[in-house]
Enzyme design. Structure first.
Site, PDB file in Angstrom:
ATOM      1  N   GLU A 104      52.019  45.440   0.829  1.00  0.00           N
ATOM      2  CA  GLU A 104      51.934  44.461  -0.003  1.00  0.00           C
ATOM      3  C   GLU A 104      53.188  44.452  -1.038  1.00  0.00           C
ATOM      4  O   GLU A 104      53.269  43.754  -2.248  1.00  0.00           O
ATOM      5  CB  GLU A 104      50.741  44.138  -0.741  1.00  0.00           C
ATOM      6  CG  GLU A 104      49.623  44.073   0.119  1.00  0.00           C
ATOM      7  CD  GLU A 104      49.305  42.645   0.667  1.00  0.00           C
ATOM      8  OE1 GLU A 104      50.630  41.840   0.533  1.00  0.00           O
ATOM      9  OE2 GLU A 104      48.447  42.077   1.370  1.00  0.00           O
ATOM     10  N   HIS A 122      46.128  45.038  -7.078  1.00  0.00           N
ATOM     11  CA  HIS A 122      45.429  44.010  -6.196  1.00  0.00           C
ATOM     12  C   HIS A 122      44.301  44.761  -5.256  1.00  0.00           C
ATOM     13  O   HIS A 122      44.334  45.916  -5.105  1.00  0.00           O
ATOM     14  CB  HIS A 122      46.612  43.976  -4.984  1.00  0.00           C
ATOM     15  CG  HIS A 122      46.027  43.367  -3.675  1.00  0.00           C
ATOM     16  ND1 HIS A 122      45.437  42.100  -3.577  1.00  0.00           N
ATOM     17  CD2 HIS A 122      46.393  43.857  -2.424  1.00  0.00           C
ATOM     18  CE1 HIS A 122      44.987  41.715  -2.529  1.00  0.00           C
ATOM     19  NE2 HIS A 122      45.872  42.885  -1.601  1.00  0.00           N
ATOM     20  N   HIS A 124      40.336  43.952  -2.786  1.00  0.00           N
ATOM     21  CA  HIS A 124      39.663  43.371  -1.883  1.00  0.00           C
ATOM     22  C   HIS A 124      38.298  42.976  -2.100  1.00  0.00           C
ATOM     23  O   HIS A 124      37.149  43.106  -1.496  1.00  0.00           O
ATOM     24  CB  HIS A 124      39.781  43.519  -0.346  1.00  0.00           C
ATOM     25  CG  HIS A 124      41.255  43.873   0.188  1.00  0.00           C
ATOM     26  ND1 HIS A 124      41.373  44.269   1.355  1.00  0.00           N
ATOM     27  CD2 HIS A 124      42.220  43.078  -0.308  1.00  0.00           C
ATOM     28  CE1 HIS A 124      42.584  44.231   1.674  1.00  0.00           C
ATOM     29  NE2 HIS A 124      43.307  43.432   0.778  1.00  0.00           N
ATOM     30  N   TYR A 143      33.646  31.937 -20.484  1.00  0.00           N
ATOM     31  CA  TYR A 143      34.897  31.643 -21.439  1.00  0.00           C
ATOM     32  C   TYR A 143      35.945  32.866 -21.210  1.00  0.00           C
ATOM     33  O   TYR A 143      37.059  32.974 -21.442  1.00  0.00           O
ATOM     34  CB  TYR A 143      34.478  31.781 -22.690  1.00  0.00           C
ATOM     35  CG  TYR A 143      33.755  33.009 -23.286  1.00  0.00           C
ATOM     36  CD1 TYR A 143      34.476  34.068 -23.788  1.00  0.00           C
ATOM     37  CD2 TYR A 143      32.237  33.007 -23.621  1.00  0.00           C
ATOM     38  CE1 TYR A 143      33.624  35.238 -24.020  1.00  0.00           C
ATOM     39  CE2 TYR A 143      31.808  34.058 -23.984  1.00  0.00           C
ATOM     40  CZ  TYR A 143      32.483  35.395 -24.313  1.00  0.00           C
ATOM     41  OH  TYR A 143      31.967  36.472 -25.136  1.00  0.00           O
ATOM     42  N   HIS A 184      41.191  36.745   1.000  1.00  0.00           N
ATOM     43  CA  HIS A 184      41.986  38.073   0.905  1.00  0.00           C
ATOM     44  C   HIS A 184      41.416  38.942  -0.194  1.00  0.00           C
ATOM     45  O   HIS A 184      41.207  40.012   0.159  1.00  0.00           O
ATOM     46  CB  HIS A 184      43.610  37.647   0.881  1.00  0.00           C
ATOM     47  CG  HIS A 184      44.490  38.807   0.768  1.00  0.00           C
ATOM     48  ND1 HIS A 184      46.032  38.920   1.420  1.00  0.00           N
ATOM     49  CD2 HIS A 184      44.360  40.239   0.404  1.00  0.00           C
ATOM     50  CE1 HIS A 184      46.249  40.069   1.378  1.00  0.00           C
ATOM     51  NE2 HIS A 184      45.154  40.962   0.611  1.00  0.00           N
ATOM     52  N   TYR A 239      41.842  39.323 -31.174  1.00  0.00           N
ATOM     53  CA  TYR A 239      40.708  40.088 -30.851  1.00  0.00           C
ATOM     54  C   TYR A 239      40.813  41.566 -30.924  1.00  0.00           C
ATOM     55  O   TYR A 239      41.964  42.022 -30.669  1.00  0.00           O
ATOM     56  CB  TYR A 239      40.024  39.862 -29.334  1.00  0.00           C
ATOM     57  CG  TYR A 239      38.695  40.544 -28.964  1.00  0.00           C
ATOM     58  CD1 TYR A 239      37.673  40.359 -29.669  1.00  0.00           C
ATOM     59  CD2 TYR A 239      38.874  41.821 -28.263  1.00  0.00           C
ATOM     60  CE1 TYR A 239      36.506  41.053 -29.192  1.00  0.00           C
ATOM     61  CE2 TYR A 239      37.843  42.245 -27.706  1.00  0.00           C
ATOM     62  CZ  TYR A 239      36.612  42.066 -28.199  1.00  0.00           C
ATOM     63  OH  TYR A 239      35.585  42.845 -27.838  1.00  0.00           O
TER      64      TYR A 239
END
Length: 245
Positions: A104, A122, A124, A143, A184, A239
């Site tokens: 990837e 990334h 799955h 939110y 994916h 925050y």
């Protein structure tokens, strides 16, 4: 079976010629890169421990200057050592290590070339992947979508490891720090590995909440408006703890 090694041509994958296991390509690893690699391996192992990936699925990267350190292809994360540093430049040419980078890689490099990201995760993840098969955009169930820049889009399906997938991902990421990949998984980026991982975990959690709420017979979950999410986005900018003089 011997570990797959990199031949230094292209961006890796099945076309890479096997090299002798002890052979290392490129320059020496700098201290900053060694520290970043240790954090990358820890983050990759956390994706497994937290159930966001199975086996060697998913991948993690971090940018150090002009070098992108990335998990190698097909190597279990618990087997990675400091000697397995795998790094490429922004053109995809390998500059560190001899293990083949993740398939990837085009997706990771696309993020670094077009955003100010310093880390990409990334996965799955189960609930996020399930949602990616149902909708074109994650409904505004919570939110915390604001933490990802707004409503989370689903990138159109394309074969893994392709430039087409990377292009589809970039469209879904426009103005966002995370998206779903159809059939994916997930992609999230941040200024640090910790931030990229936290955004990944938040995305999976929101997908799980929506699936749970929408599965109740005869009821539909209340959803937030884009304006309500945008208001939270403004609040999130202030925050956390502030530096003290």
């Amino acid at each position: 079976m011997a570990e797959q090694r990199w031949d230094g041509r292209g961006t890796g994958g099945a076309g890479g010629r096997a090299r002798d296991v002890g052979e290392v390509r490129g320059r020496r690893v700098r201290d900053e890169e060694a520290h970043a690699w240790a954090e990358l391996v820890e983050t990759a192992r956390r994706t497994v421990a937290d159930g966001l990936v199975v086996g060697t699925s998913g991948n993690v990267s971090v940018r150090v200057g002009g070098t992108v350190l990335v998990t190698p292809s097909g190597v279990p994360y618990d087997r990675l050592t400091p000697d397995d540093v795998t790094g490429v430049d922004l053109a995809g040419q390998q500059v560190l290590g001899s293990l083949v980078p993740t398939s990837e890689l085009p997706m990771h490099l696309a993020v670094y070339r077009t955003t100010g990201a310093r880390a990409v995760v990334h996965t799955h993840a189960v609930h996020a992947t399930a949602v990616s098969t149902l909708v074109d955009e994650l409904p505004l169930i919570h939110y915390m979508a604001a933490a990802l820049g707004g409503p989370v889009r689903v990138a159109r399906y394309a074969t893994y490891g392709t430039d087409e997938l990377a292009e589809n991902m970039l469209r879904a990421l426009d103005g966002r720090t995370g998206c779903l990949l159809q059939n994916h998984g997930t992609v999230a980026h941040g200024t640090t590995l910790a931030q990229a991982y936290d955004r990944t975990a938040q995305l999976e959690w929101m997908c799980r909440v929506w699936l749970a709420a929408s599965s109740v017979p005869g009821l539909s979950p209340n959803l937030l408006s884009p304006g309500q999410v945008a208001e939270v986005g403004e609040r999130l900018r202030g925050y956390g703890q502030r530096d003290r003089d």
